[in-house]
Motif scaffolding. Structure first.
Motif, PDB file in Angstrom:
ATOM      1  N   SER A 274       0.871  -1.187   0.000  1.00 46.92           N
ATOM      2  CA  SER A 274       0.000   0.000   0.000  1.00 46.92           C
ATOM      3  C   SER A 274       0.895   1.219   0.000  1.00 46.92           C
ATOM      4  O   SER A 274       1.902   1.265   0.722  1.00 46.92           O
ATOM      5  CB  SER A 274      -0.917   0.027   1.234  1.00 46.92           C
ATOM      6  N   GLN A 275       0.543   2.190  -0.815  1.00 53.04           N
ATOM      7  CA  GLN A 275       1.379   3.379  -0.879  1.00 53.04           C
ATOM      8  C   GLN A 275       0.515   4.633  -0.947  1.00 53.04           C
ATOM      9  O   GLN A 275      -0.654   4.587  -1.343  1.00 53.04           O
ATOM     10  CB  GLN A 275       2.321   3.314  -2.073  1.00 53.04           C
ATOM     11  N   ILE A 276       1.128   5.725  -0.566  1.00 56.81           N
ATOM     12  CA  ILE A 276       0.438   7.014  -0.577  1.00 56.81           C
ATOM     13  C   ILE A 276       1.454   8.082  -0.908  1.00 56.81           C
ATOM     14  O   ILE A 276       2.599   8.055  -0.432  1.00 56.81           O
ATOM     15  CB  ILE A 276      -0.269   7.291   0.775  1.00 56.81           C
ATOM     16  N   ASP A 277       1.053   9.020  -1.744  1.00 63.17           N
ATOM     17  CA  ASP A 277       1.931  10.091  -2.190  1.00 63.17           C
ATOM     18  C   ASP A 277       1.641  11.337  -1.357  1.00 63.17           C
ATOM     19  O   ASP A 277       0.570  11.947  -1.482  1.00 63.17           O
ATOM     20  CB  ASP A 277       1.702  10.379  -3.670  1.00 63.17           C
ATOM     21  N   VAL A 278       2.580  11.682  -0.460  1.00 60.41           N
ATOM     22  CA  VAL A 278       2.425  12.877   0.381  1.00 60.41           C
ATOM     23  C   VAL A 278       3.065  14.040  -0.362  1.00 60.41           C
ATOM     24  O   VAL A 278       4.223  14.413  -0.115  1.00 60.41           O
ATOM     25  CB  VAL A 278       3.053  12.674   1.773  1.00 60.41           C
ATOM     26  N   SER A 279       2.337  14.558  -1.303  1.00 58.18           N
ATOM     27  CA  SER A 279       2.788  15.726  -2.067  1.00 58.18           C
ATOM     28  C   SER A 279       1.565  16.293  -2.779  1.00 58.18           C
ATOM     29  O   SER A 279       0.480  15.683  -2.770  1.00 58.18           O
ATOM     30  CB  SER A 279       3.881  15.344  -3.082  1.00 58.18           C
ATOM     31  N   GLY A 280       1.778  17.440  -3.413  1.00 59.35           N
ATOM     32  CA  GLY A 280       0.679  18.033  -4.170  1.00 59.35           C
ATOM     33  C   GLY A 280      -0.536  18.291  -3.299  1.00 59.35           C
ATOM     34  O   GLY A 280      -0.454  18.872  -2.213  1.00 59.35           O
ATOM     35  N   LYS A 281      -1.684  17.824  -3.765  1.00 59.41           N
ATOM     36  CA  LYS A 281      -2.933  18.077  -3.043  1.00 59.41           C
ATOM     37  C   LYS A 281      -2.939  17.420  -1.675  1.00 59.41           C
ATOM     38  O   LYS A 281      -3.463  17.984  -0.703  1.00 59.41           O
ATOM     39  CB  LYS A 281      -4.117  17.562  -3.858  1.00 59.41           C
ATOM     40  N   ALA A 282      -2.363  16.203  -1.553  1.00 59.71           N
ATOM     41  CA  ALA A 282      -2.323  15.546  -0.247  1.00 59.71           C
ATOM     42  C   ALA A 282      -1.543  16.396   0.756  1.00 59.71           C
ATOM     43  O   ALA A 282      -1.947  16.552   1.923  1.00 59.71           O
ATOM     44  CB  ALA A 282      -1.701  14.160  -0.375  1.00 59.71           C
ATOM     45  N   PHE A 283      -0.413  16.952   0.300  1.00 57.73           N
ATOM     46  CA  PHE A 283       0.375  17.815   1.187  1.00 57.73           C
ATOM     47  C   PHE A 283      -0.424  19.065   1.571  1.00 57.73           C
ATOM     48  O   PHE A 283      -0.440  19.480   2.737  1.00 57.73           O
ATOM     49  CB  PHE A 283       1.680  18.206   0.482  1.00 57.73           C
ATOM     50  N   ASP A 284      -1.077  19.665   0.558  1.00 55.71           N
ATOM     51  CA  ASP A 284      -1.883  20.869   0.853  1.00 55.71           C
ATOM     52  C   ASP A 284      -3.008  20.552   1.837  1.00 55.71           C
ATOM     53  O   ASP A 284      -3.317  21.360   2.721  1.00 55.71           O
ATOM     54  CB  ASP A 284      -2.459  21.429  -0.444  1.00 55.71           C
ATOM     55  N   ASP A 285      -3.649  19.398   1.699  1.00 53.69           N
ATOM     56  CA  ASP A 285      -4.732  19.031   2.622  1.00 53.69           C
ATOM     57  C   ASP A 285      -4.210  18.914   4.045  1.00 53.69           C
ATOM     58  O   ASP A 285      -4.878  19.314   5.009  1.00 53.69           O
ATOM     59  CB  ASP A 285      -5.374  17.718   2.187  1.00 53.69           C
ATOM     60  N   ILE A 286      -3.015  18.339   4.206  1.00 51.97           N
ATOM     61  CA  ILE A 286      -2.447  18.209   5.553  1.00 51.97           C
ATOM     62  C   ILE A 286      -2.169  19.603   6.133  1.00 51.97           C
ATOM     63  O   ILE A 286      -2.496  19.891   7.295  1.00 51.97           O
ATOM     64  CB  ILE A 286      -1.163  17.371   5.518  1.00 51.97           C
TER      65      ILE A 286
END
Length: 1675
Positions: free
Chosen positions: A1289-1301
């Motif tokens: 399982s993987q998740i990309d912590v960048s772009g929109k995901a980073f902005d959401d955090i």
């Protein structure tokens, strides 16, 4: 002889009357002797009192330390102008304070008439000269912090004997006014200003004022003002204040309560009569303490007061808008205190409650509060004060003459011998019975003993027990007492035992059986409410009393505007009448009705109600009903709105509460401004016009028979009454003939004088009132008729008016003459002519005749003569003219059908005779049953023979008649229909219009609520019976159902269809089919005949587990017999395991599940559905990208199924969690694990170790991202592996995901942000905002005065994980203002502000200055001077006012000639002149600021420090002159020159790029005067660019300096080289340092100058805009 005093504080009226009766009886027989008060008399009385008081009655224990009267007041009777003294003795602690009252009003001691003494518990009230108005009840109230007590005595002031004989009122009881006898004088009173209807709320103050003129106005004969409320005489009290005199009478209601609502009457009474004015006062509920709490109860009454209990009753409030009342709380308050105590723990449900546990001799007030589900309402007005005492106490009073004018009141008990027990009481009975108590009374035994007697009561529950004593603790002294705590609905017997200190009597005979009451309910609802329209703001309502009144108290009336549910109360006190008028005209009740023309006339039937009327803006009040006395009272309330439709309802009230409301009345509309034509009328009708044509029909010499014609205008109501006035022509005075009204237009007037000539006039009256008088008749002489011919006929009328004829009718004469009447002759005359001609040659012997041959359109009058055998008599009074028009004849067969609750359809047949022209329409009229008033129901005539009458009153019966109309006018009315009650039959159905769901045919269907054996359905169109059913209309009848079917309807079928059922009570209905409705029905019919299965959803797909494909759709509805087919690319699919098909009739879902969805499945999928005749089809296209996406999803689901079922896998894939503590965590959950399963974390394919180990037991694995920021951006991956396989399982912590955090962190930080704070730094000040987390990626803005602050060297924006900061370097005044930090998240902007100005800014500046100074201090250094050495501490600023201390070995150094303390703006110094070994040691400088002490130290223990200082002073140095950077164009000459110093003189050397420069023609090195060194480069070239170093050195050391030289070509741009200053490099000494010995002969200078600061030191002045603190200089 002991004086016995009364033991209560206040008496009711019955007690005062009783006391007066007995006291006056005793005193009236005593002779008055003239003896003054003597001290010995008082002393003797006091002794008797003190002796006898211990022997008095058994008393309850007094309140602890509360007041107690040891000697009570005694009543006295004295003569006028004598002195009197009342005294008492009271004890208690603290010492009680005593107040004196006269008739419940506190005495005004300042008047000088009353004198009060108070000394050590002895209190006295003296009146030096008594007057008759001093006759009153006097009360002494003693009170302290533990309670209060009271004692009372009455003073009766009698007139002297000579006055007694001449004054008829001298022996009246003192509570009645003593009036002198006066002679009769006629006094006329005329009101000039009066009070009108008054409105108020509870707690308000209201004043009623009348001004008047009095004629004659005699000072000693002023009229008496008597005020009444609802005919009850009012007296002065705390609630009522009265003033009268000077032509003004005023009544003030000090604090309104609902008890004050009512009709207020002022009677100005004189000996010759009175003047009266009345008006109503309305009192509305005050604001409740809790919203929707009930109003205050009313009419608090106290019953059966005794020594330790009273019974309180009240009336319930109305609950129009509030919730139902669940009970009441009764409160009591002892007189003289303000402490209200609740008497009952739980609410009592009925309006009566016995209050027990009272203290004998104490007086109390009582009040009641209502309770509902919302809370407790306002308290009622408190009751009158009532004393808890023996009600028979006065009966045992006895007056004894002591001599002179002093009498002492004692008890009969004190006069007789002692020693035996009393006899038994007798005649025990129940005088009042309730649910839980009974009030008993009995006849006391004959008793003459000095010993006090009391009673015991015993009770027996019949058939359930033995005799039980009731009052074991409280002795009863009166022969009346209440027994409490009984059971409801049980039978009891009672007996009484008398007792004294010598024994107990035998029991009395038992009472008869007494049955306690059972709880009854509230009254039943009143009956039908009838509302009659009155005026623009009033309505008259009447109602039937309830069938079960159950001790009815009264009624409440509510009103409501039609269409609203907001019921409002019209009265706030229960109204006892069953007729009530809202917004009524003023009225008054009089014992006689005044005839405005002839004067007063007595009425023998009792008081009459008369109305007053007021023409708005045009006059004063006038009496309306001078002839029509109305017996029912009405209320004056001005709350209704003009032109509004109102409904009314009534509720009954008794002691248990209020009933359910009655059914609302029918709607009654108040008139609008334009409609109200009455203005002077009580009701909505007008007054009738005057009667006319008074004629004499017969005279017998003593009476006359008169006849007259009815008024032309009835005023909208029947003229029912007539009144006649007569006038003797000789006397010229008019008098009434009749008092009871006359009902006919014929009347015999008797009591006439023969031979006199009379004139008469007649008044007509209707419901509204009396109309105007007629024109006086012709003079009639009162002579007996003896003529042989007949008298005149009368009441000549006409009917059946046609084009050339009319029928004339009349009544036979009253006087026939000498023989019987044989016939009548009719005469005619054209209008405006006096020529009369016969119309019948031969007389007719009946009272009608058809006159023919008349001219059409001409108007005629007719008269009739009677004849007998003696001849033709006189002519009758002519009829009114009639126009001979060809009007239509009457319609006939007026019937009704379709009776509903407020409407009915009237049908009729056209007239047989149409008149001169065709009938153009019909007018329908209605009349209530029993009334002759007909009114139109259609303003515009209708051209068909039916009409639906609407707006009728439910339950009312009406008759109808119809008039035909043509171009000549409106014809005569038809015969009225039978009355019909406007009420729908039970179960009445209307015609239903619909569409047959099978055939699609449009139908009209009717179901009859009644059917008989012979009943038939009769269908009509436009109310004409339908007989032709050949044009596509089919009639079907089955049982009680009948249906019309329209096969192919068109526009010809539009119209009104009705149906009636024969042999029923009128079962019928109608339906109007409009064009719009037919169009809609045809569309629906088409859909039914051509049905389509409606679909909720079209064909769609869903991928199931294992990659199976589900194709499905949902219909609006299908049956279980539905059939369907699925197709794939036009190929029919069969129902098998690979393509399983099914449906659910309940949900309408049809589906097919395809087990294998592969590349071959691309194409179009179709389903065809058939359900009966209805069909539907839907398709789904899966090609191209849509098919690829579906196939990929199917394959993924297939792999997932295999993965999950066979190896370790992720139950929950990686996700990001942001906690409320601003933590960021990667979370996942794994399942299907083994012991050797391994979990690993990766970031950007590099394994990372989590701070939190994976929990494989629960399967939850977490990876915290501490202090989340940009460094955490990346691709995170989690793996779970064992021998069965691996899942990722993987998740990309960048772009929109980073902005959401970041957005979520901003939300958490913003909600937790603290207020802004200030912190001083080394370079300025810092604004701080603490929060749960801060990172520079968050959207945070700093603003000053709404302007965004950009980051710069001076404005440094930053922070740390705990806070965001804004640092201002060297702040100035421009930095003052409001600072705001804004933390932005996607939903909200969080802001915090700080005002950096004013005192705050000054404080920060002061603190910053000190902080800069102390924190910038350098370490101590040594500098040699000409006279010694100097310790130096460099800092940003120094001034002598600063708190700076120098210390040596912790001892403070004081400034002296040898120890010189000073400095300059750049440093603080300590100069030691000619230092010695004693100066060795540790030296410290301390810089003190308001928050901290900054210290720097230096150890001067050895020689090294001194040598270093000496070398520093003498080494080689570059003083200045060299630049940091030099730019020069090639072929120019460069000269680098500077100043050097040192002792001995230093040597200078130059180097280029660390290579020594040798002197040459191009490079010239020079040293001038030992201190000016230079390097000259001639004709520089590009190769000369580089770093040049100058070194200066002697034996004590030196230093070197770098210079950058840049050479550029001619024509090139001058290079922009920013200087980068490099620090000087210090070189150590080359030889050991030897300090030369100081010469003692060298004198010390007077004052040492502070050395200049280093050349490279920054300016030591404070920052711009900062104020240097100037602390007070120490003396």
């Amino acid at each position: 002889m002991a004086a016995v005093v009364t033991r209560h504080k206040h008496f009711g009226q019955e007690y005062l009357s009783t006391e007066s009766k007995y006291v006056v009886r005793e005193y009236s027989s005593s002779a008055a002797e003239e003896v003054k008060y003597q001290y010995q008399t008082q002393k003797r009385i006091q002794g008797v009192v003190e002796k006898k008081m211990p022997e008095k009655y058994i008393r309850e224990e007094s309140m602890i330390r509360g007041p107690k009267f040891v000697v009570r007041l005694r009543s006295h009777t004295v003569y006028e102008n004598s002195a009197i003294k009342l005294f008492c003795t009271v004890e208690g602690y603290p010492t009680p304070q005593v107040k004196w009252f006269k008739d419940d009003v506190i005495l005004d001691i300042s008047s000088g008439k009353y004198f009060v003494e108070s000394n050590a518990g002895f209190h006295a009230l003296s009146i030096l000269k008594c007057a008759t108005d001093d006759t009153a009840m006097y009360t002494a109230v003693a009170s302290n912090t533990h309670g209060q007590a009271s004692t009372q005595a009455s003073i009766i002031v009698k007139r002297c004997k000579e006055e007694e004989t001449s004054t008829p009122y001298s022996w009246m009881p003192y509570q009645y006014a003593v009036l002198p006898e006066i002679k009769y004088t006629k006094i006329n009173i005329t009101f000039t200003e009066t009070f009108d209807v008054t409105f108020g709320k509870e707690g308000d103050k209201a004043t009623l004022t009348c001004k008047m003129t009095i004629n004659p106005n005699l000072a000693n004969l002023q009229p008496e003002a008597m005020w009444y409320r609802d005919e009850h005489l009012l007296k002065e009290s705390r609630w009522v204040k009265m003033e009268s005199g000077g032509g003004v009478a005023k009544l003030t209601l000090t604090q309104l309560a609902k008890d004050d609502e009512g009709l207020y009457t002022l009677r100005m009474v004189t000996k010759g009569g009175d003047a009266v004015h009345r008006a109503y006062v309305f009192v509305d509920d005050g604001p409740p303490p809790v919203p929707q709490a009930p109003g205050a109860p009313m009419d608090i009454k106290i019953h059966d007061a005794n020594r330790d209990y009273v019974i309180v009753s009240w009336k319930p409030p109305n609950t129009t808008t509030e919730g139902p009342i669940v009970g009441y709380f009764v409160d009591r308050c002892e007189v003289g205190t303000e402490n209200w105590v609740q008497c009952n723990d739980s609410p009592v449900k009925i309006c009566k409650y016995p209050v027990q546990g009272l203290f004998e001799g104490h007086s109390y007030y009582f009040r009641v509060r209502a309770v509902n589900s919302r809370g407790i309402g306002r308290p009622s007005r408190m009751s009158e004060p009532i004393a808890a005492l023996d009600p028979t106490e006065f009966e045992r009073l006895h007056a004894t003459k002591l001599g002179g004018r002093l009498d002492v009141v004692t008890y009969y008990d004190d006069l007789e011998a002692e020693g035996k027990a009393p006899g038994p009481p007798s005649k025990v009975c129940a005088s009042e019975t309730d649910r839980t108590y009974v009030v008993l009374s009995w006849v006391p035994p004959v008793y003459h003993s000095k010993a006090p007697m009391w009673y015991y009561i015993e009770k027996l529950q019949v058939r359930a027990g033995s005799w039980q004593r009731v009052n074991t603790k409280v002795p009863i002294r009166s022969p009346r007492y209440a027994v409490f705590d009984l059971l409801e609905g049980k039978d009891y017997q009672f007996r009484v035992v008398s007792a004294n200190m010598y024994g107990v009597s035998e029991p009395s005979e038992p009472s008869s059986t007494v049955t306690t009451l059972q709880l009854k309910g509230v009254p039943s609802a009143p009956g039908q409410v009838v509302a009659t329209r009155e005026t623009d703001t009033s309505v008259l309502i009447q109602w039937a009393p309830p069938k079960d009144p159950n001790n009815l108290i009264g009624y409440y009336i509510d009103s409501c505007v039609k269409g609203s549910k907001d019921w409002t109360s019209a009265n706030h006190k229960p109204h006892k009448q069953t007729r009530n008028s809202l917004n009524l005209i003023r009225y008054y009740i009089d014992s006689r009705v005044k005839d405005l023309r002839t004067g007063p006339k007595p009425i023998t039937s009792g008081p009459a109600l008369c109305f007053s009327k007021l023409q708005v803006r045009a006059g004063s009040w006038q009496r309306v009903n001078t002839k029509v006395p109305i017996r029912s009272p009405r209320y004056a309330v001005f709350d209704l709105l003009e032109g509004k439709d109102y409904q009314f309802r009534v509720v009954s009230a008794n002691m248990y509460g209020v009933s359910e409301p009655s059914e609302p009345s029918s709607t009654s509309k108040t008139l609008s401004n334009g409609e109200d034509q009455l203005k002077q009328s009580v009701f909505s009708t007008e007054l009738p016009s005057f009667p006319y044509d008074i004629s004499l029909l017969y005279c017998d010499g003593e009476s006359m028979v008169l006849n007259w014609k009815q008024p032309l205008h009835s005023g909208g109501a029947d003229v029912t009454d007539y009144y006649i006035d007569k006038c003797n022509v000789a006397k010229k005075t008019w008098k009434e003939v009749n008092v009871p009204p006359i009902k006919e237009t014929l009347h015999k007037v008797g009591g006439l004088t023969a031979g006199s000539v009379y004139q008469f006039r007649v008044y007509g009256a209707n419901l509204t009132g009396l109309g105007d008088a007629s024109t006086p008749s012709a003079p009639f002489k009162c002579e007996a008729w003896t003529m042989p011919e007949p008298g005149p006929a009368y009441d000549v009328t006409f009917t059946e008016v046609r084009d050339d004829s009319v029928v004339v009718e009349w009544k036979a004469p009253v006087y026939n003459g000498a023989s019987a009447i044989t016939g009548y002759i009719v005469e005619k005359s054209k209008k405006g002519s006096d020529n009369w001609s016969k119309v019948n040659e031969n007389s007719v012997n009946h009272c009608y005749f058809k006159v023919k041959g008349l001219e059409t359109g001409e108007s005629y009058g007719f008269r009739v003569r009677a004849e007998n055998t003696n001849g033709v008599g006189v002519a009758s009074t002519p009829s009114d003219p009639v126009c001979i028009k060809a009007l239509p004849g009457p319609t006939y067969d007026v019937t009704f059908t379709e009776v509903r609750d407020d409407s009915v359809v009237v049908e009729w047949k056209a007239p047989v005779y149409n008149g001169a022209s065709a009938i153009t329409g019909y007018i329908v009229e209605k009349s209530k049953k029993g009334s002759d008033n007909w009114s139109k129901v259609n303003e515009n005539s209708v051209n068909h023979c039916y009409f639906k009458v609407k707006g009728l009153e439910t339950g009312e019966s009406y008759g109808f008649r119809v008039r035909a109309e043509n171009t000549n006018g409106v014809g005569v009315a038809s015969t009225p229909s039978d009355p019909v009650c406007i009420k729908a039959l039970p179960g009445t159905q209307e015609i239903k219009c619909g569409i047959d769901e099978e055939s699609g045919d449009i139908y009209l269907s009717f179901e009859s609520c009644q059917m008989a054996e012979k009943s038939k359905f009769v269908w009509k169109k436009s109310y004409q019976e339908m007989t032709d059913f050949s044009k596509g209309i089919i009639l079907k009848t089955s049982g009680s159902h009948s249906t019309l079917l329209f096969k192919n309807p068109d526009k010809e079928d539009l119209g009104t269809y009705s149906v009636s059922v024969t042999h029923t009570d009128g079962a019928s209905a109608s339906y109007k089919m409009s064009a719009e409705e037919l169009e809609k029905m045809l569309a629906l019919s088409y859909d039914i005949r051509n049905p389509i299965i409606p679909l909720k959803t079209e064909l769609a797909y869903k991928i199931l587990e294992r990659g199976r494909m589900r194709f499905w759709l949902q219909a609006e509805g299908i049956s279980s017999a539905v059939t369907y087919k699925f197709f794939a690319n036009n190929k029919k699919l069969v129902n098998c395991e690979q393509t399983k098909m099914s449906h659910d009739a309940a949900t309408g879902i049809i589906e097919m599940v395809m087990d294998h969805f592969t590349d071959d499945s691309e194409g179009t999928f179709t389903v065809q559905i058939q359900d009966g005749r209805a069909k539907a089809q839907s398709s789904l296209v899966l090609i191209g990208d849509a098919f690829k996406a579906a196939l990929a999803e199917a394959e993924y689901q297939r792999r997932e199924y295999i993965r999950v079922k066979e190896g370790p896998h992720f139950m929950e894939f990686l996700s990001i969690q942001v906690g409320e503590n601003a933590s960021v965590t990667l979370v996942c959950k794994v399942a299907n694990l083994k012991k050797d399963s391994v979990f690993q974390w990766y970031k950007d394919d590099v394994e990372v170790i989590s701070e939190v180990p994976a929990d494989l037991n629960s399967g939850v694995c977490k990876f915290p991202l501490t202090n989340f920021s940009k460094r955490d951006v990346g691709l995170y991956k989690a793996t779970i592996t064992d021998d069965r396989g691996q899942d990722v399982s993987q998740i990309d912590v960048s772009g929109k995901a980073f902005d959401d955090i970041i957005n979520e962190l901003s939300r958490v930080a913003g909600s937790s942000a603290s207020e802004l704070s200030i912190q001083c730094t080394a370079e300025g000040i810092m604004l701080q905002c603490h929060m749960k987390y801060y990172t520079e990626e968050m959207k945070i803005h700093w603003k000053q005065k709404d302007s965004k602050i950009a980051a710069s060297e001076r404005m440094r924006i930053g922070g740390n994980p705990a806070m965001a900061t804004l640092e201002m370097v060297e702040p100035t005044d421009k930095d003052k203002g409001m600072y705001t930090i804004e933390i932005v998240d996607p939903e909200k902007t969080h802001s915090r502000t700080l005002d950096l100005s004013g005192q705050l800014y000054d404080n920060i500046s002061f603190l910053l200055f000190w902080t800069w100074t102390g924190s910038s201090a350098s370490e101590l250094s040594i500098q040699c001077t000409a006279e010694g050495i100097m310790l130096q501490c460099h800092m940003k600023y120094y001034t002598e006012e600063m708190k700076i201390h120098w210390k040596q070995k912790d001892s403070k150094i004081a400034a002296s000639e040898r120890m010189r303390i000073g400095g300059n703006p750049a440093m603080a110094t300590l100069e030691m002149v000619e230092p010695t070994d004693k100066d060795k040691g540790m030296y410290t400088i301390e810089i003190v600021d308001p928050e901290k002490t900054h210290s720097r130290t230096l150890d001067l223990s050895g020689q090294r420090e001194l040598a270093d200082a000496y070398a520093e002073k003498n080494r080689g140095k570059v003083v200045g002159g060299l630049p940091d950077v030099v730019t020069i164009m090639e072929k120019k000459t460069l000269s680098l020159t500077c100043t050097v110093c040192g002792d001995p003189k230093p040597l200078v050397s130059w180097s280029k790029n660390d290579q020594e420069v040798e002197p040459s023609d191009q490079y010239v090195i020079a040293m001038d005067s030992g201190k000016f060194a230079s390097l000259t480069i001639k004709g520089v070239s590009l190769e000369d660019s580089g770093k040049y170093t100058m070194t200066v050195q002697n034996k004590y050391g030196g230093e070197s300096v770098d210079i950058i030289v840049s050479v550029y070509k001619h024509g090139d741009r001058v290079p922009d080289i920013k200087p980068t200053p490099s620090p000087k490099r210090i070189m150590p000494p080359t030889v050991p340092i030897v300090i030369p010995t100081a010469k003692s002969a060298t004198p010390a200078p007077a004052a040492a100058k502070s050395p200049a600061p280093p050349q490279n030191a920054k300016s030591s002045a404070p920052p711009r805009g900062m104020k240097s603190p100037t602390p007070t200089r120490k003396k």
